[in-house]
Design a protein around this motif. Structure first.
Motif: not given
Length: 321
Positions: A148-173
């Protein structure tokens, strides 16, 4: 397509482009404008950004339009004779890499991951609010995304917690490859960079294989049959960057070994240099923008012979004029 400078008319949506759109310079849409990197944006020089519709663009668009969701996603590999640096920066020396905290023997490129997330957010702004995570995805240090978490939230968290940005991309893919409601376009420039040699070094100055770069790995994994897009298409452009000029520029030469294996089956197309008609169109608009001053056909032919119709060389010579 090739970018050029002129301001005429807003192009039709991609799904309505027909043969008549060819050989015309069209004012770029807001979405395509975001796809042009800041470093290569011609609007800084001449005040506008436009596209020239060329083959095989129309053929590829029509093939994607006519695809069936039940069929294997179409794959197109485009050989570009003009050298443009883009994806190769992912495998070029860069001062900041870190060991992946989630995958042993992998390395993360934080800034490149954040750049990708920012681009994804920009060009998909109207979609990401309505797209949601379908299953729990754990990342970081105890953080997670839940159904239920929106992609917008997922991307914002990836940018906010940039240390884990690569993991967030894996989630999106992982999410976009399985969904069927919205067509997905996997588009990569300088695609052969995913399978070549890397100039990225680890902390001990050893070269890292591209497959050990987490960001590269995620975009290779989605090519595997088991991970393929359920509703989408693949369009990949390959270039001769890093290939000796004496070599022929066939797909097998530019995309050897694992690259060919991961890309099968695909349709191959070559984007050639400008025809004389296209070349004259560029010259006409460059003259309109006072970027070049050709007095007669003799000078135009001299420039054409000097550049062999290469659009990048033409733009450079025009800028020097």
């Amino acid at each position: 397509y090739d970018t050029a400078a002129a301001a005429q008319q807003e192009p039709p949506p991609p799904d309505s482009m027909e043969q008549t759109s060819q050989d015309q310079l069209n004012t770029n849409s807001s979405v395509l404008t975001h796809l042009i990197t800041k470093a290569n944006n011609p609007s800084k020089l001449v005040g506008s950004t436009d596209i020239l519709i060329r083959e095989p663009a129309i053929t590829i668009i029509n093939s994607i339009k006519n695809r069936s969701i039940d069929q294997e996603p179409p794959r197109f590999i485009i050989c570009i004779l003009t050298e443009i640096i883009n994806l190769y920066k992912w495998i070029s020396p860069y001062p900041e890499i870190k060991k992946s905290h989630s995958k042993k023997n992998y390395w993360d490129q934080i800034e490149h991951a954040c750049e990708w997330l920012t681009l994804c957010k920009t060009i998909n702004r109207q979609l990401i609010e309505n797209m949601a995570v379908t299953k729990t995805f754990n990342y970081g240090r105890g953080d997670k995304f839940v159904q239920g978490d929106s992609f917008a939230k997922v991307i914002e968290q990836g940018l906010l917690k940039s240390e884990f940005a690569v993991d967030v991309i894996e989630c999106i893919i992982n999410e976009v490859k399985t969904q069927t409601e919205i067509p997905v376009l996997y588009a990569v420039d300088e695609y052969n960079g995913l399978f070549g040699k890397s100039a990225v070094q680890d902390w001990e100055k050893n070269y890292i294989d591209p497959s050990r770069l987490s960001l590269v790995r995620h975009f290779i994994d989605i090519l595997r049959p088991a991970n393929r897009l359920r509703n989408g298409a693949y369009v990949m452009a390959i270039s001769r960057t890093g290939v000796p000029r004496s070599e022929c520029f066939s797909t097998k030469k530019l995309l050897p070994g694992m690259g060919i294996k991961r890309s099968q089956p695909f349709q191959s197309s070559v984007i050639s240099n400008l025809t004389m008609k296209e070349f004259q169109l560029f010259i006409h608009y460059y003259k309109m923008k006072s970027w070049i001053n050709c007095k007669d056909e003799t000078e135009i032919n001299e420039i054409y012979n000097l550049t062999s119709g290469n659009p990048l060389l033409l733009s450079k010579i025009s800028a020097w004029n």
